[in-house]
Design an enzyme around this catalytic site. Structure first.
Site, PDB file in Angstrom:
ATOM      1  N   GLU A 390       9.120  15.060  -2.047  1.00 15.59           N
ATOM      2  CA  GLU A 390       7.946  15.944  -1.581  1.00 15.59           C
ATOM      3  C   GLU A 390       7.980  16.624  -0.674  1.00 15.59           C
ATOM      4  O   GLU A 390       8.660  16.540   0.507  1.00 15.59           O
ATOM      5  CB  GLU A 390       7.055  14.610  -1.334  1.00 15.59           C
ATOM      6  CG  GLU A 390       5.941  14.383  -2.412  1.00 15.59           C
ATOM      7  CD  GLU A 390       6.257  12.604  -2.269  1.00 15.59           C
ATOM      8  OE1 GLU A 390       6.424  12.094  -1.536  1.00 15.59           O
ATOM      9  OE2 GLU A 390       6.008  12.060  -3.450  1.00 15.59           O
ATOM     10  N   HIS A 475       7.193   3.316   2.292  1.00 19.18           N
ATOM     11  CA  HIS A 475       7.126   2.527   0.979  1.00 19.18           C
ATOM     12  C   HIS A 475       7.886   1.269   0.910  1.00 19.18           C
ATOM     13  O   HIS A 475       8.508   0.954   0.028  1.00 19.18           O
ATOM     14  CB  HIS A 475       7.587   3.677  -0.201  1.00 19.18           C
ATOM     15  CG  HIS A 475       6.983   4.805  -0.022  1.00 19.18           C
ATOM     16  ND1 HIS A 475       7.325   5.991  -0.883  1.00 19.18           N
ATOM     17  CD2 HIS A 475       5.694   5.049   0.313  1.00 19.18           C
ATOM     18  CE1 HIS A 475       6.510   6.853  -0.688  1.00 19.18           C
ATOM     19  NE2 HIS A 475       5.515   6.581   0.024  1.00 19.18           N
ATOM     20  N   ASN A 513       5.774   7.716  -5.141  1.00 16.88           N
ATOM     21  CA  ASN A 513       4.959   7.148  -4.255  1.00 16.88           C
ATOM     22  C   ASN A 513       4.130   5.849  -4.879  1.00 16.88           C
ATOM     23  O   ASN A 513       3.793   5.959  -6.044  1.00 16.88           O
ATOM     24  CB  ASN A 513       3.965   8.016  -3.555  1.00 16.88           C
ATOM     25  CG  ASN A 513       4.408   9.222  -3.356  1.00 16.88           C
ATOM     26  OD1 ASN A 513       4.865   9.988  -4.426  1.00 16.88           O
ATOM     27  ND2 ASN A 513       4.462   9.718  -2.312  1.00 16.88           N
TER      28      ASN A 513
HETATM   29  P1  FAE Z   1      -1.401  -2.439   2.107  1.00 18.69           P
HETATM   30  O1  FAE Z   1      -2.096  -1.361   1.749  1.00 18.69           O
HETATM   31  O2  FAE Z   1      -0.299  -2.395   3.033  1.00 18.69           O
HETATM   32  O3  FAE Z   1      -2.236  -3.514   2.651  1.00 18.69           O
HETATM   33  C1  FAE Z   1      -2.105  -4.871   3.175  1.00 18.69           C
HETATM   34  C2  FAE Z   1      -3.318  -5.184   4.368  1.00 18.69           C
HETATM   35  O4  FAE Z   1      -3.157  -6.551   4.707  1.00 18.69           O
HETATM   36  C3  FAE Z   1      -3.170  -4.371   5.615  1.00 18.69           C
HETATM   37  O5  FAE Z   1      -4.600  -3.906   5.495  1.00 18.69           O
HETATM   38  C4  FAE Z   1      -2.961  -5.378   6.522  1.00 18.69           C
HETATM   39  O6  FAE Z   1      -3.489  -4.984   7.706  1.00 18.69           O
HETATM   40  C5  FAE Z   1      -3.513  -6.651   5.857  1.00 18.69           C
HETATM   41  N1  FAE Z   1      -2.619  -7.849   6.357  1.00 18.69           N
HETATM   42  C6  FAE Z   1      -1.323  -7.787   6.614  1.00 18.69           C
HETATM   43  N2  FAE Z   1      -0.883  -9.285   7.054  1.00 18.69           N
HETATM   44  C7  FAE Z   1      -2.066  -9.968   7.174  1.00 18.69           C
HETATM   45  C8  FAE Z   1      -2.485 -11.125   7.567  1.00 18.69           C
HETATM   46  N3  FAE Z   1      -1.789 -12.084   7.767  1.00 18.69           N
HETATM   47  N4  FAE Z   1      -3.640 -11.598   7.456  1.00 18.69           N
HETATM   48  C9  FAE Z   1      -4.773 -10.579   7.267  1.00 18.69           C
HETATM   49  N5  FAE Z   1      -4.591  -9.258   6.798  1.00 18.69           N
HETATM   50  C10 FAE Z   1      -3.180  -9.072   6.901  1.00 18.69           C
HETATM   51  O7  FAE Z   1      -0.852  -3.455   0.855  1.00 18.69           O
HETATM   52  N6  FAE Z   1       1.839   5.685  -0.889  1.00 18.69           N
HETATM   53  C11 FAE Z   1       1.564   6.608  -1.963  1.00 18.69           C
HETATM   54  O8  FAE Z   1       1.480   6.108  -3.142  1.00 18.69           O
HETATM   55  N7  FAE Z   1       1.168   7.820  -1.660  1.00 18.69           N
HETATM   56  C12 FAE Z   1       1.212   8.326  -0.393  1.00 18.69           C
HETATM   57  O9  FAE Z   1       1.071   9.488  -0.160  1.00 18.69           O
HETATM   58  C13 FAE Z   1       1.779   7.506   0.511  1.00 18.69           C
HETATM   59  N8  FAE Z   1       1.813   7.840   1.753  1.00 18.69           N
HETATM   60  C14 FAE Z   1       2.031   6.961   2.869  1.00 18.69           C
HETATM   61  C15 FAE Z   1       2.008   7.336   4.139  1.00 18.69           C
HETATM   62  C16 FAE Z   1       2.313   6.488   5.359  1.00 18.69           C
HETATM   63  C17 FAE Z   1       2.115   6.869   6.830  1.00 18.69           C
HETATM   64  C18 FAE Z   1       2.321   5.252   4.670  1.00 18.69           C
HETATM   65  C19 FAE Z   1       2.398   4.124   6.303  1.00 18.69           C
HETATM   66  C20 FAE Z   1       2.118   4.554   3.508  1.00 18.69           C
HETATM   67  C21 FAE Z   1       2.201   5.901   2.557  1.00 18.69           C
HETATM   68  N9  FAE Z   1       2.112   5.291   1.315  1.00 18.69           N
HETATM   69  C22 FAE Z   1       1.907   5.967   0.491  1.00 18.69           C
HETATM   70  C23 FAE Z   1       2.445   3.914   0.888  1.00 18.69           C
HETATM   71  C24 FAE Z   1       1.304   2.922   0.459  1.00 18.69           C
HETATM   72  O10 FAE Z   1      -0.038   3.334   1.379  1.00 18.69           O
HETATM   73  C25 FAE Z   1       1.537   1.504   0.114  1.00 18.69           C
HETATM   74  O11 FAE Z   1       2.481   1.508  -0.744  1.00 18.69           O
HETATM   75  C26 FAE Z   1       0.345   0.961   0.001  1.00 18.69           C
HETATM   76  O12 FAE Z   1      -0.467   0.921   0.984  1.00 18.69           O
HETATM   77  C27 FAE Z   1       0.557  -0.680  -0.139  1.00 18.69           C
HETATM   78  O13 FAE Z   1      -0.236  -1.650  -0.942  1.00 18.69           O
HETATM   79  P2  FAE Z   1      -0.392  -3.036  -0.569  1.00 18.69           P
HETATM   80  O14 FAE Z   1      -1.567  -3.484  -1.376  1.00 18.69           O
HETATM   81  O15 FAE Z   1       0.871  -3.639  -0.944  1.00 18.69           O
END
Ligand code: FAE
Length: 536
Positions: A390, A475, A513
């Protein structure tokens, strides 16, 4: 108005009124703004992609569902009138209980210009440092959707079939990927505007260099409202992507989960979100139900108490690191002893590696750069070094002569988690040498681009003189891999009515992503689970 839009509208109103009243509970039923209930038929841990999809579908099915999120609700403006801070002026809102920001670009001309000392607070971006690997995570209602770059990419079907061979790809590409794209609000930048706008001059400069080398670029779909971006540049609306907002949240323009799936989930009237509640332990009761030990904190980290919540159906959506930690801890402390050995295995970085090239002085990228990438260099067909790179912004607000890239590579290395009793946490085992295949793939691509354009790498961006940064990932994927730690629909092996919904199901790599894949897979799994386990 579709049912999704109507529910979304109701949910957005609930989110706004919870913010206005300073509540930690969000619900369309005002009566629910009370202490944590002792029982909920279904509990979803987390509010990221997998969790949000699951809660919406449970709520639609009429099942009262409680979501427990350790981060805060991001809808109330701070003293500056903004909900989120920008990358150029980070403050306590930036990071999850840190004394100083830890930005991915560690330096510029070897100077640490991006980081600031900040107060410890329940900020939106976390960086979990595990020795040779650091993992960036979103914290708050919406999880990673709050901080990410909004790139919404559906993986190539052939690669999806390679990583998840037991999932019916026909069904995924015919039904669940289109559903995920529609409900996430995925759109693409107008190609005509792209050619003339200032916001993507940096992307056009990188495209020129790629084309000169014989590589082509492809537009990257996004959940940022591209029409809003056009109006930002025209000065018609407040700036967000064009105002160096990305990893610490966007004040406008981004269709984060709180504006899509979570709002619609709340709008069913059956979903309640409790914020600043961290699930610490999962206990299995003799009658087959679950008790969660939940720690309640305030925004400054003060522990307000520990509560127990009982549930029949438990869905883990705490993300690759969060859900894996919960189950590794449960297995090793004897709470859930029947969890199998696959729990904690199969973790990967999605092959993330970052690098910068020095542009010629005449190839200016401009001081206005959209924080939301729009183009990628697709070299995935390379038989030896597949990579999807990207073209990333450097939203410094001034000319930097840097072309920056986040490459997603096909790295076969996998890490694993173990439980560390002393810190009561999961530890990731990943060594620097495991990142080498990612560097090799990125180097193969960017050496060619540098040769064809007579340019060089930047040596000053990652704290020392390294040209490739692969000591962090945006990721994280895997840890509770589909078909290994769970069955083929996310049901955890060894326990009934316990499910995984998030990125921990994906075995370390998606080639693009990951959030569209996480969303689509969660749609597929919950449809089956609802039909067979909850309604059946
Ligand atoms: P996630 O979105 O990480 O959500 C997990 C949630 O659970 C969070 O709100 C936590 O605070 C909460 N949590 C964790 N442990 C606990 C607990 N013990 N008790 C209560 N709550 C808890 O999970 N992906 C893309 O596809 N495109 C992009 O452009 C992209 N850019 C990114 C840029 C950055 C800076 C970052 C950090 C990530 C990026 N990603 C991107 C990755 C993407 O946001 C990530 O794969 C998803 O958010 C993961 O989704 P999940 O449902 O696995």
């Amino acid at each position: 108005m579709s049912a999704f839009s109507r529910r979304r509208f109701l949910g957005l109103a609930a989110l706004n009124s919870a913010a206005a009243l300073g509540l930690t509970t969000v619900s369309t039923r005002p009566a629910a703004a009370s202490p944590l209930p002792e029982y909920a038929p279904a509990v979803v841990i987390g509010t990221g992609y997998g969790a949000a999809v699951t809660a919406l579908r449970l709520g639609e099915a009429g099942i009262p569902t409680l979501m427990l999120e350790m981060g805060k609700l991001w809808t109330t403006p701070g003293a500056d009138g903004k909900v989120f801070c920008s990358m150029l002026a980070p403050d306590e809102r930036a990071m999850w209980f840190k004394d100083r920001t830890e930005a991915p670009l560690a330096s510029f001309l070897w100077l640490d210009l991006a980081n600031r000392d900040i107060g410890r607070y329940a900020g939106v971006l976390d960086r979990v440092n595990f020795g040779d690997m650091a993992v960036y995570l979103g914290r708050g209602v919406g999880g990673g959707s709050l901080v990410n770059g909004a790139m919404a990419v559906t993986p190539k079907r052939s690669y999806f079939e390679e990583i998840l061979p037991r999932v019916d790809a026909g069904e995924m590409y015919g039904k669940y990927f289109p559903r995920a794209n529609a409900e996430l609000g995925v759109n693409v930048v107008d190609p005509d505007w792209f050619e003339t706008c200032r916001s993507y001059q940096y992307a056009r400069v990188s495209r020129k260099a790629a084309r000169k080398t014989g590589f082509d670029t492809t537009f990257v779909p996004t959940v940022y409202d591209t029409d809003y971006l056009r109006r930002e540049e025209a000065g018609e609306v407040p700036r967000s992507a064009d105002a160096s907002e990305v990893i610490y949240g966007n004040n406008h323009g981004k269709r984060s989960l709180d504006r899509s799936y979570l709002a619609a989930a709340l709008g069913t009237g059956n979903v309640t979100i409790e914020t600043l509640r961290e699930v610490r332990e999962i206990l299995h009761r003799p009658d087959g139900t679950y008790t969660l030990v939940v720690r309640e904190i305030d925004e400054h980290g003060t522990v307000l108490g520990t509560r127990h919540v009982n549930t029949k159906y438990l869905f883990l959506g705490a993300g690759s690191v969060g859900s894996t930690e919960l189950l590794v801890r449960a297995r090793e402390t004897g709470r859930l002893p029947k969890l199998n050995d696959a729990v904690g295995q199969g973790w990967g970085t999605n092959g993330n590696v970052m690098c910068g090239r020095a542009n010629h002085v005449w190839d200016t990228t401009g001081s206005l750069q959209s924080g939301m990438p729009a183009l990628g260099i697709d070299n995935w067909a390379d038989p030896v070094h597949p990579a999807f790179a990207e073209i990333a912004p450097v939203p410094a607000g001034l000319e930097t002569w840097v072309s920056l890239y986040l490459a997603i590579t096909k790295n076969p290395e996998r890490g694993h988690f173990t439980y560390d009793a002393a810190s009561d946490s999961a530890k990731l085992h990943w060594t620097a040498s495991q990142g080498q295949p990612s560097i090799d793939a990125a180097k193969a691509l960017f050496d060619k681009i540098n040769r064809a354009n007579k340019t060089i790498y930047r040596y000053d961006l990652f704290g020392d003189t390294r040209t490739f940064e692969n000591r962090f990932t945006y990721h994280p994927l895997g840890g509770l891999v589909l078909g290994d730690a769970t069955d083929d629909y996310g049901r955890v092996q060894g326990y009934r009515n316990l499910y995984v919904t998030d990125g921990s199901l994906i075995p370390g790599s998606t080639g693009v992503n990951p959030f569209v894949t996480i969303t689509a897979l969660a749609e597929r799994n919950i449809e089956r689970v609802l039909a067979e386990d909850l309604r059946g």
